[in-house]
Write an enzyme that holds these catalytic residues in place. Structure first.
Site, PDB file in Angstrom:
ATOM      1  N   ASN A 149     -19.635   5.997  -0.604  1.00 20.52           N
ATOM      2  CA  ASN A 149     -19.032   6.677  -1.750  1.00 20.52           C
ATOM      3  C   ASN A 149     -17.632   7.210  -1.475  1.00 20.52           C
ATOM      4  O   ASN A 149     -16.918   7.590  -2.424  1.00 20.52           O
ATOM      5  CB  ASN A 149     -19.922   7.822  -2.228  1.00 20.52           C
ATOM      6  CG  ASN A 149     -21.168   7.362  -2.958  1.00 20.52           C
ATOM      7  OD1 ASN A 149     -22.161   8.092  -3.028  1.00 20.52           O
ATOM      8  ND2 ASN A 149     -21.153   6.147  -3.503  1.00 20.52           N
TER       9      ASN A 149
ATOM     10  N   ASP B 260     -28.772   7.377 -10.197  1.00 18.71           N
ATOM     11  CA  ASP B 260     -27.725   6.430 -10.568  1.00 18.71           C
ATOM     12  C   ASP B 260     -27.466   6.511 -12.067  1.00 18.71           C
ATOM     13  O   ASP B 260     -28.385   6.777 -12.847  1.00 18.71           O
ATOM     14  CB  ASP B 260     -28.161   5.011 -10.189  1.00 18.71           C
ATOM     15  CG  ASP B 260     -26.999   4.033 -10.154  1.00 18.71           C
ATOM     16  OD1 ASP B 260     -25.838   4.475 -10.265  1.00 18.71           O
ATOM     17  OD2 ASP B 260     -27.256   2.825 -10.024  1.00 18.71           O
TER      18      ASP B 260
END
Length: 259
Positions: A83, A35
């Site tokens: 996503n 991340d």
């Protein structure tokens, strides 16, 4: 077998001693939620795809370091089922990046004895990306070194539903044949998971300081240890990885038992 620590960590920063790492307690299975690519790019006034490209070196170094340390399974969370909600140009760029990176890296991974496999629903990926992952699997499937597991178009909830459906289909076939349908067991359920045959993660590492699991390996991480670092993924390196492993080795894993 792990390589010598001074080979793996040749230039440790001040205050970080690789000799503190116990090679007898290296986790068998490590999972990483990568991340911070977007924030890394934003801090540098770059577009998000530049951040994803910068993160490739962190992936490369983590794979090499984990393999050298004797980690058996390294699972990296590359692209979640959620996503797809990102801007189209970012998604298209990521799919192209996955394909090009996999094709560029597979020979080196093969030479290192790394086996590459994927978890997730690859059917939604562009053909070029599917082909790249398929080629990596075919080339490395017989290797006996570390298994690199790339989670792509992966979602933990979706995986659990998939396993439930597999149990239902099995029960329906038994009933149709006139047999007695048994209550599902954990072992039966796990046969329907993408990760069937793999050990659950001993430790889950998350970068960029975020405190959430993001629909990642929801069944498998029931007793995993969590290590969160504030380092953004493109800045993650073997020494950040060392710090995470030292944190993990400082834990007392009881799996629900008493101290």
């Amino acid at each position: 077998m792990a390589k010598p620590l001074d080979y793996i960590f040749p230039n440790p920063p001040a205050g970080l001693d690789p000799r503190a790492l116990d090679l007898e307690r290296i986790p068998e299975s490590v999972a990483v939620i990568m991340d911070g690519n977007g924030r890394w790019a934003k801090k540098r006034a770059l577009n998000r795809l530049k951040g994803h490209k910068a993160g490739i070196e962190a992936v490369r170094e983590t794979i090499r370091c984990a393999s050298d340390l004797g980690v058996k399974y390294l699972t990296i969370y590359s692209f979640s089922t959620e996503n797809w909600k990102r801007p189209e140009d970012e998604v298209v760029g990521l799919m192209d990046l996955f394909a090009k990176t996999m094709l560029a890296e597979v020979d080196g991974l093969h030479e290192e004895g790394v086996r590459v496999r994927t978890i997730g629903d690859l059917s939604m990926l562009p053909q070029e990306t599917r082909d790249a992952f398929g080629e990596a699997w075919e080339k490395t499937r017989d290797n006996d070194g570390m298994t690199l597991v790339v989670a792509v178009n992966y979602g933990g909830r979706q995986e659990i539903l998939r396993a439930c459906e597999a149990c239902m289909r099995r029960a329906a076939l038994v009933a149709e044949a006139g047999g007695e349908v048994e209550a599902p067991t954990e072992e039966m359920f796990e046969e329907g998971l993408y990760t069937f045959g793999m050990p659950d993660p001993d430790v889950v590492i998350r970068t960029s300081g975020e405190m959430r699991v993001s629909n990642f390996l929801l069944w498998q991480i029931a007793y995993s240890e969590f290590v969160v670092t504030d380092v953004l993924w493109p800045d993650f390196n073997r020494y950040t990885f060392l710090e995470c492993l030292l944190d993990y080795q400082g834990r007392d894993r009881r799996f629900g038992g008493v101290a």
